[in-house]
Design a protein around this motif. Structure first.
Motif, PDB file in Angstrom:
ATOM      1  N   HIS A 157       0.819  -1.209   0.000  1.00  0.00           N
ATOM      2  CA  HIS A 157       0.000   0.000   0.000  1.00  0.00           C
ATOM      3  C   HIS A 157       0.855   1.264   0.000  1.00  0.00           C
ATOM      4  O   HIS A 157       0.643   2.177  -0.788  1.00  0.00           O
ATOM      5  N   GLY A 162       2.665   3.458  -4.312  1.00  0.00           N
ATOM      6  CA  GLY A 162       3.154   4.823  -4.569  1.00  0.00           C
ATOM      7  C   GLY A 162       3.850   4.893  -5.920  1.00  0.00           C
ATOM      8  O   GLY A 162       3.619   5.817  -6.716  1.00  0.00           O
ATOM      9  N   THR A 165       1.299   4.835  -8.689  1.00  0.00           N
ATOM     10  CA  THR A 165       0.658   6.138  -8.903  1.00  0.00           C
ATOM     11  C   THR A 165       1.587   7.029  -9.722  1.00  0.00           C
ATOM     12  O   THR A 165       1.168   7.657 -10.706  1.00  0.00           O
ATOM     13  N   GLY A 166       2.856   7.091  -9.296  1.00  0.00           N
ATOM     14  CA  GLY A 166       3.828   7.950  -9.983  1.00  0.00           C
ATOM     15  C   GLY A 166       4.004   7.556 -11.437  1.00  0.00           C
ATOM     16  O   GLY A 166       3.959   8.407 -12.337  1.00  0.00           O
ATOM     17  N   ILE A 167       4.162   6.255 -11.675  1.00  0.00           N
ATOM     18  CA  ILE A 167       4.372   5.767 -13.050  1.00  0.00           C
ATOM     19  C   ILE A 167       3.126   6.070 -13.889  1.00  0.00           C
ATOM     20  O   ILE A 167       3.226   6.493 -15.047  1.00  0.00           O
ATOM     21  N   LEU A 169       0.950   8.517 -13.461  1.00  0.00           N
ATOM     22  CA  LEU A 169       0.882   9.964 -13.735  1.00  0.00           C
ATOM     23  C   LEU A 169       1.873  10.347 -14.836  1.00  0.00           C
ATOM     24  O   LEU A 169       1.549  11.131 -15.740  1.00  0.00           O
ATOM     25  N   HIS A 200      -2.409  -1.455 -10.973  1.00  0.00           N
ATOM     26  CA  HIS A 200      -2.609  -0.704  -9.728  1.00  0.00           C
ATOM     27  C   HIS A 200      -3.859  -1.204  -8.985  1.00  0.00           C
ATOM     28  O   HIS A 200      -3.848  -1.362  -7.768  1.00  0.00           O
ATOM     29  N   GLU A 201      -4.914  -1.463  -9.755  1.00  0.00           N
ATOM     30  CA  GLU A 201      -6.159  -1.975  -9.153  1.00  0.00           C
ATOM     31  C   GLU A 201      -5.931  -3.322  -8.480  1.00  0.00           C
ATOM     32  O   GLU A 201      -6.383  -3.559  -7.368  1.00  0.00           O
ATOM     33  N   ARG A 204      -4.064  -2.914  -5.320  1.00  0.00           N
ATOM     34  CA  ARG A 204      -4.915  -2.325  -4.272  1.00  0.00           C
ATOM     35  C   ARG A 204      -5.798  -3.409  -3.631  1.00  0.00           C
ATOM     36  O   ARG A 204      -5.916  -3.493  -2.418  1.00  0.00           O
TER      37      ARG A 204
ATOM     38  N   HIS B  21       6.708  11.355  -1.940  1.00  0.00           N
ATOM     39  CA  HIS B  21       7.161  10.278  -2.832  1.00  0.00           C
ATOM     40  C   HIS B  21       7.694  10.911  -4.125  1.00  0.00           C
ATOM     41  O   HIS B  21       6.937  11.527  -4.884  1.00  0.00           O
ATOM     42  N   VAL B  24       5.826  10.119  -7.461  1.00  0.00           N
ATOM     43  CA  VAL B  24       4.467  10.674  -7.509  1.00  0.00           C
ATOM     44  C   VAL B  24       4.566  12.185  -7.756  1.00  0.00           C
ATOM     45  O   VAL B  24       3.836  12.753  -8.571  1.00  0.00           O
ATOM     46  N   GLU B  67       0.843  12.370   4.060  1.00  0.00           N
ATOM     47  CA  GLU B  67       2.040  11.834   4.740  1.00  0.00           C
ATOM     48  C   GLU B  67       3.265  12.531   4.176  1.00  0.00           C
ATOM     49  O   GLU B  67       3.619  12.301   3.007  1.00  0.00           O
ATOM     50  N   SER B  94      -3.131   8.258  -0.320  1.00  0.00           N
ATOM     51  CA  SER B  94      -3.552   6.849  -0.450  1.00  0.00           C
ATOM     52  C   SER B  94      -4.455   6.465   0.723  1.00  0.00           C
ATOM     53  O   SER B  94      -5.110   5.442   0.692  1.00  0.00           O
ATOM     54  N   HIS B  95      -4.479   7.292   1.757  1.00  0.00           N
ATOM     55  CA  HIS B  95      -5.369   7.038   2.898  1.00  0.00           C
ATOM     56  C   HIS B  95      -6.704   7.709   2.606  1.00  0.00           C
ATOM     57  O   HIS B  95      -6.940   8.848   3.000  1.00  0.00           O
ATOM     58  N   LYS B 115      -5.022   8.505  -4.169  1.00  0.00           N
ATOM     59  CA  LYS B 115      -3.875   8.246  -5.052  1.00  0.00           C
ATOM     60  C   LYS B 115      -4.157   7.092  -6.015  1.00  0.00           C
ATOM     61  O   LYS B 115      -3.579   7.027  -7.090  1.00  0.00           O
ATOM     62  N   HIS B 116      -5.063   6.206  -5.604  1.00  0.00           N
ATOM     63  CA  HIS B 116      -5.372   5.053  -6.457  1.00  0.00           C
ATOM     64  C   HIS B 116      -6.055   5.483  -7.746  1.00  0.00           C
ATOM     65  O   HIS B 116      -6.083   4.740  -8.715  1.00  0.00           O
ATOM     66  N   ALA B 118      -5.685   8.847  -8.962  1.00  0.00           N
ATOM     67  CA  ALA B 118      -5.164  10.183  -9.270  1.00  0.00           C
ATOM     68  C   ALA B 118      -4.974  10.379 -10.776  1.00  0.00           C
ATOM     69  O   ALA B 118      -5.237  11.462 -11.302  1.00  0.00           O
ATOM     70  N   MET B 139     -13.727   7.196  -5.232  1.00  0.00           N
ATOM     71  CA  MET B 139     -13.481   6.276  -4.102  1.00  0.00           C
ATOM     72  C   MET B 139     -13.644   6.986  -2.770  1.00  0.00           C
ATOM     73  O   MET B 139     -14.192   6.432  -1.815  1.00  0.00           O
TER      74      MET B 139
END
Lengths: 349, 149
Positions: A157, A162, A165-167, A169, A200-201, A204, B21, B24, B67, B94-95, B115-116, B118, B139
């Motif tokens: 998580h 993280g 998400t970055g990749i 974006l 990503h899904e 998660r 991060h 991100v 965070e 992500s929270h 973030k999931h 974004a 979400m």
């Protein structure tokens, strides 16, 4: 004549020595040994029985053995005996199983019970082993297992997700740029964005499944509802939650968490392995017990389970044992699988 | 102090990205900079750096992670609301549970993106918050049903 009397005297002496020795063996045993007659009255006990249950010998002899069991088993015991006398079908006799014992002070403890019939005497002997320490060890093992799951879930998580998400974006930014430049590569990058999204899904969901959530008593019913909703939405399976009367769980969060995990494992098995199209989670409460039942219309229990499936079944049984609940998995005549977990309501819950 | 009344065609909207991060943060900057009328005026990975960049860049919008390397993003939201009243705040985290989203919105954030999701929703969220609308990504909105209900 004198010789005959001497032989008889020797035999009596031998029998007496044998009886004393047998008595010593029984009374130095760590396990409780209880003998009952056909109506359930205790006819004999060893010393370990007194130590284990806290009753005096005089209180036990002549009393019904159901006094050593918590509700609802206490009320059902006479019925089991009657059923055996009528049908001859052995449900526990000749087998060993884990059950719950009840001490004089009202506290409960897990025991291994093995019952045998003493042929020709209409007597039954139960050998009872206190497995509290073994259960505590199993609890620690399960806690370690949960801790490992929590660690993995958190890593996925907070760490890997993280990066995803970055990749994602970065890829989306590149897609926008290529689209603006009318590049033929834009389509390929859009496809890449889609794949990153899928990965990503999955990540998660995996992280969510791995996280051993602590379920609080006041949110337990809502969590079961949410579990049914989670499996119902976005899949061809219908998953319902039924709870006809208000259930009030005055128990520790650990117990709620174990019950929830049993429901989660049962639903997951029904969906992944039993190929069910309808799953129902039922929660009912009586004055004596809380009952959680997960039933499905799938292909049923298919022979012996292996690997992760077997581990899932073991886990449900372990969890039930740890909280002092009775766990039964059956294949109803109409098909499918039914998992029932009955938790007696006790003062030490 | 900059205002949001300037049209995007005249003066690009300045955005500060506060995210610990690096990938991100990098991804957000690249995506935002592809958008007409938006400009990333600064980036930070901590509350301290975020405060420093606020002073240096006077952004219209701050995108804040909950965070950060030196503490909770909520502290930064409260600092912004106390010292930079006009700066709008969009949370990316992500929270995405109800507890975190409610705390952030109560502290003064105007939008919250998980973030999931974004990649699909952050630009929509930026536009909404800049237009003065409260925004929750799907979400976050789903998990916040009880709060609004």
């Amino acid at each position: 004549m004198a010789k005959q009397r001497s032989i008889e005297s020797d035999e009596i002496r031998e029998a007496s020595v044998y009886a004393k020795r047998l008595n010593a063996v029984l009374n130095t045993a760590i396990d409780a040994i209880i003998t009952i007659d056909g109506s359930g009255s205790i006819t004999d006990i060893n010393k370990a029985t007194v130590r284990m249950f806290g009753y005096g010998r005089d209180e036990l002899i002549g009393s019904n053995v159901r006094m050593l069991m918590p509700s609802p088993y206490r009320e059902q015991h006479d019925g089991y005996l009657a059923s055996y006398h009528q049908t001859g079908v052995k449900k526990i006799i000749g087998f060993g199983r884990e059950v719950i014992g009840r001490r004089k002070d009202g506290t409960h403890f897990p025991v291994d019970l093995a019952v045998t019939e003493v042929s020709g005497f209409n007597l039954f002997t139960g050998i009872i082993r206190d497995i509290s320490r073994r259960k505590a060890l199993e609890q620690r093992l399960l806690s370690a297992h949960d801790e490992e799951r929590r660690f993995l879930a958190r890593e996925l998580h907070d760490g890997v997700a993280g990066y995803m998400t970055g990749i994602g974006l970065l890829a989306k930014g590149l897609q926008t740029r290529l689209e603006r430049a009318d590049s033929s590569e834009a389509k390929n990058v859009a496809e890449l964005v889609g794949y990153i999204h899928q990965a990503h899904e999955e990540l998660r969901h995996l992280s969510h499944e791995l996280m051993p959530t602590q379920i609080q008593p006041d949110s337990f019913v809502r969590e079961l509802e949410a579990l049914a909703r989670q499996y119902d939405s976005g899949s061809p399976v219908t998953c319902r939650f039924q709870c006809s009367d208000p259930v009030h769980l005055a128990v520790e969060p650990d117990i709620c968490t174990h019950l929830y995990r049993i429901a989660q494992e049962a639903v997951s098995n029904a969906m992944r392995h039993a190929k069910a199209s309808e799953i129902t989670i039922k929660l009912t409460q009586t004055t004596d017990a809380i009952s959680l039942c997960v039933e499905d219309d799938g292909i049923g229990i298919q022979g012996k389970s292996h690997g992760r499936d077997a581990l899932g079944l073991d886990n449900m049984g372990y969890r039930a044992g740890l909280i002092g609940a009775l766990f039964i998995m059956t294949a109803p005549a109409g098909g499918g699988t039914k998992v029932i977990c009955t938790l007696p309501i006790t003062q030490n819950h | 102090m900059p205002t949001l009344t300037n049209s995007a065609a005249q003066i690009p909207t300045r955005i500060l990205v506060v995210e610990d991060h690096p990938i991100v943060r990098h991804g957000l900057i690249r995506l935002i900079e592809e958008e007409t009328g938006l400009e990333v005026c600064g980036e930070a990975e901590s509350i301290a750096q975020g405060i420093e960049m606020l002073d240096q860049t006077a952004p219209h919008l701050a995108i804040v992670d909950l965070e950060l390397t030196d503490g909770d993003g909520l502290q930064l939201i409260r600092h912004i609301k106390a010292n930079w009243v006009a700066v709008r705040i969009l949370i990316i985290s992500s929270h995405d549970d109800q507890g975190h989203s409610k705390a952030a919105m109560d502290a003064g954030a105007m939008g919250f993106v998980s973030k999931h999701e974004a990649v699909d929703h952050v630009l929509e969220a930026i536009r909404a918050v800049l237009a003065g609308t409260t925004y929750l990504s799907p979400m976050v909105a789903n998990k916040a049903v009880d709060w609004f209900g």
